[in-house]
Design an enzyme around this catalytic site. Structure first.
Site, short mmCIF file in Angstrom:
data_model
loop_
_atom_site.label_atom_id
_atom_site.label_comp_id
_atom_site.label_asym_id
_atom_site.label_seq_id
_atom_site.Cartn_x
_atom_site.Cartn_y
_atom_site.Cartn_z
N HIS A 167 -24.36 -5.90 -24.80
CA HIS A 167 -25.02 -6.03 -23.50
C HIS A 167 -26.47 -6.48 -23.66
O HIS A 167 -26.94 -7.36 -22.94
CB HIS A 167 -24.96 -4.71 -22.72
CG HIS A 167 -23.66 -4.47 -22.03
ND1 HIS A 167 -23.52 -4.66 -20.69
CD2 HIS A 167 -22.46 -4.07 -22.50
CE1 HIS A 167 -22.27 -4.38 -20.34
NE2 HIS A 167 -21.61 -4.02 -21.42
N SER A 180 -27.77 -8.21 -26.08
CA SER A 180 -27.86 -9.59 -26.59
C SER A 180 -27.67 -10.62 -25.47
O SER A 180 -28.13 -11.75 -25.59
CB SER A 180 -26.84 -9.82 -27.70
OG SER A 180 -25.53 -9.87 -27.18
N GLU A 209 -34.51 2.88 -19.56
CA GLU A 209 -33.52 3.76 -20.20
C GLU A 209 -34.04 5.18 -20.08
O GLU A 209 -34.85 5.62 -20.88
CB GLU A 209 -33.34 3.40 -21.67
CG GLU A 209 -32.79 2.03 -21.92
CD GLU A 209 -32.80 1.66 -23.40
OE1 GLU A 209 -33.80 1.93 -24.08
OE2 GLU A 209 -31.80 1.09 -23.85
#
Length: 189
Positions: A52, A54, A64
């Protein structure tokens, strides 16, 4: 308070829903904040997360954080937000409640209510100067799980998908990489 636009992208595992959501975000030609919700607990999940990452342009920002902080992160952000995915977010919340495994139905309904309040808060926190694309798994097409915890999660996921679809202006179902707009869509008036 006026909310920004929400688009819900549903699909089964490996249906192409994340790729489709990323293409939608890219087509908007604006800054994207990627809201990553997965919890990396093993090597296989680490590989999925790397795939994901990349695919994302380096110009995108990434958030996050913990599952309870997500509604606050959405409220603080402006521009285009891409949440991938609601199912992983709900999984983290679900597993934080030991009541998800127990036989006490009233305790479970209280927990599910708290999770639903967080999901409503997530949708209601989209600012007027923002838009949110939510990726989520459609879990209602499969077999009924043979154990209580699995049934509770499947039911909760289905209810939260319905809740988010209620807030969304656009809802797409992705099957085998092909999107089907079931509410709104790019050609809506």
């Amino acid at each position: 308070m006026t909310m920004g636009e929400i688009t819900l992208v549903l699909g089964g595992a490996r249906s192409g829903k994340s790729t489709f959501a990323e293409e939608l975000a890219l087509s908007r030609k604006e800054h994207v904040t990627y809201l990553a919700t997965a919890d990396c607990r093993d090597g296989e999940m680490k590989k999925r997360i790397e795939i994901h990452k990349s695919r994302r342009p380096s110009s995108w920002s990434t958030w996050e954080g913990g599952p309870r902080e997500l509604p606050r992160a959405v409220a603080a952000a402006s521009g285009l937000l891409l949440l991938d995915c609601l199912t992983m977010w709900l999984t983290r919340l679900f597993l934080a409640y030991p009541e998800s495994e127990g036989d006490d139905e009233s305790a479970w309904f209280k927990c599910e209510g708290e999770i639903a309040a967080l999901a409503r808060g997530l949708c209601e926190s989209v600012r007027e100067d923002s838009s949110l694309i939510i990726v989520s798994n459609e879990v209602g097409f499969g077999l009924v799980p043979p154990y209580l915890m699995g049934r509770r999660f499947r039911d909760m996921q289905g209810r939260m998908n319905q809740l988010c679809a209620g807030y969304a202006s656009n809802v797409a179902l992705v099957v085998a990489g092909c999107p089907l707009w079931i509410k709104g869509g790019p050609d809506r008036p």
